[in-house]
Design an enzyme around this catalytic site. Structure first.
Site, PDB file in Angstrom:
ATOM      1  N   CYS A 114       0.808  -1.224   0.000  1.00  0.00           N
ATOM      2  CA  CYS A 114       0.000   0.000   0.000  1.00  0.00           C
ATOM      3  C   CYS A 114       0.841   1.274   0.000  1.00  0.00           C
ATOM      4  O   CYS A 114       0.363   2.339  -0.381  1.00  0.00           O
ATOM      5  CB  CYS A 114      -0.945   0.001   1.197  1.00  0.00           C
ATOM      6  SG  CYS A 114      -2.088  -1.399   1.225  1.00  0.00           S
ATOM      7  N   HIS A 250      -3.384   7.317   1.895  1.00  0.00           N
ATOM      8  CA  HIS A 250      -3.773   5.982   1.443  1.00  0.00           C
ATOM      9  C   HIS A 250      -5.186   5.717   1.942  1.00  0.00           C
ATOM     10  O   HIS A 250      -5.487   5.929   3.120  1.00  0.00           O
ATOM     11  CB  HIS A 250      -2.794   4.950   2.001  1.00  0.00           C
ATOM     12  CG  HIS A 250      -3.246   3.541   1.840  1.00  0.00           C
ATOM     13  ND1 HIS A 250      -3.741   3.044   0.654  1.00  0.00           N
ATOM     14  CD2 HIS A 250      -3.295   2.502   2.724  1.00  0.00           C
ATOM     15  CE1 HIS A 250      -4.062   1.776   0.797  1.00  0.00           C
ATOM     16  NE2 HIS A 250      -3.799   1.434   2.050  1.00  0.00           N
ATOM     17  N   ASN A 280     -10.076  -0.181  -0.379  1.00  0.00           N
ATOM     18  CA  ASN A 280      -8.616  -0.123  -0.312  1.00  0.00           C
ATOM     19  C   ASN A 280      -8.058  -0.689  -1.617  1.00  0.00           C
ATOM     20  O   ASN A 280      -8.143  -1.887  -1.866  1.00  0.00           O
ATOM     21  CB  ASN A 280      -8.130  -0.936   0.883  1.00  0.00           C
ATOM     22  CG  ASN A 280      -6.624  -0.866   1.075  1.00  0.00           C
ATOM     23  OD1 ASN A 280      -5.891  -0.478   0.181  1.00  0.00           O
ATOM     24  ND2 ASN A 280      -6.162  -1.265   2.248  1.00  0.00           N
TER      25      ASN A 280
END
Length: 323
Positions: A114, A250, A280
């Site tokens: 990520c 993020h 996500n």
């Protein structure tokens, strides 16, 4: 004079299929209300069988090039941040290079889960400062739906697929914090925490594997480390949280986003939030949010932006840039 990596264009691409939270009610023991209350996610996009990480990345790159008013052959390098490449090798970046019709320059992938896009931005900046590239396509692209255990309710509801891209160009600037472009970056990792977020597959197992996560531990590390790295990048740039126009974090979980903003002393109206629509998307989440924020009219030329992310490894970092 100082070289700065300035954003010339931004774009994104999402698979056509949208999966609403309600669909999970027939798969695992969960509900729309449970997912929203714990993550802020309402829906996500899921790649079709004929869509790959490299094809999503290519479409996002094409959108960013259009926004920049550039042709693909003006690009010197391509960096793709991904943990879900089409194949073990060659890199997704070389596949994008070919799809764009490029036969010059160089292309490679960056894998920091990520945090991958933050790592890729920092790498692009370093290449440009070293004189190895003048224009760089930096892409975050993922098909996380292909490494999800669809029977694990704690993880399958969280992730989605997509891609976002930036076109960066090296520009001579005054070397001031008021310059456009990347002003500072901070990168970190700590392999002691591998077990709290990983995929239980790879060449050592002979299988792709599935994502495994200890959510509470990830949350604890995320809030502390994201605020810390943002402060470090701001300090490098000679700036403070009061100078920030937008935090583009993020997009993992609305609670992490809110807690990090609070630690930075910033109201949520200074945070670009897209997690509700995308879930996500790992390395794709920051460039997706930058592109959507631009489309919404939130991000404007001259705005000071802080991006920060944390992912498996653990790997985390931040970039301060002026749009």
């Amino acid at each position: 004079m100082t070289l700065r990596a300035v954003v010339r264009g931004v774009g994104h691409h999402l698979p056509e299929r949208v999966m609403e939270n309600a669909e999970f009610e027939g798969l695992v023991d969960t509900s729309d209300e449970w997912i929203r209350s714990r993550s802020g996610i309402e829906r996500r996009h899921i790649a079709a069988e004929n869509e790959t990480t490299s094809s999503l990345a290519t479409r996002a790159a094409e959108a960013a090039l259009r926004d920049a008013g550039m042709q693909a052959d003006e690009i010197d390098a391509i960096i793709v941040a991904t943990s879900t490449p089409d194949l073990t090798f060659p890199s997704a970046a070389t596949m994008v290079q070919h799809a764009l019709g490029l036969t010059h320059g160089f292309a490679f992938d960056v894998q920091a889960v990520c945090a991958g896009f933050v790592y890729a931005l920092s790498t692009a900046n370093a290449l440009m400062l070293a004189g190895q590239a003048r224009r760089v396509l930096v892409i975050g692209a993922e098909t996380f739906s292909r490494i999800i255990d669809w029977t694990d309710r704690s993880t399958c509801v969280l992730f989605g697929d997509g891609a976002g891209a930036l076109v960066l160009e090296a520009v001579e600037s005054e070397g001031l914090s008021s310059d456009r472009g990347i002003l500072a970056a901070d990168l970190n990792s700590d392999g002691r925490h591998r077990e709290i977020l990983y995929v239980d597959g790879g060449v050592s197992t002979g299988a792709t594997g599935h994502l495994r996560m200890e959510g509470r531990e990830v949350f604890r590390h995320a809030v502390e480390k994201l605020a810390q790295t943002a402060h470090l990048s701001l300090d490098q740039a000679g700036l403070t949280p009061e100078d920030i126009d937008w935090v583009v974090p993020h997009q993992a979980n609305i609670r992490i986003i809110q807690a990090t903003a609070k630690k930075l002393g910033l109201p949520m109206d200074k945070v670009v939030v897209t997690v509700q629509d995308h879930g996500n998307t790992s390395a794709a989440s920051i460039p997706l949010a930058l592109s959507v924020g631009r489309q919404r009219g939130q991000i404007k030329e001259g705005d000071l932006i802080v991006t920060e992310a944390i992912g498996g490894g653990l790997a985390w970092g931040s970039v301060v840039l002026r749009w």
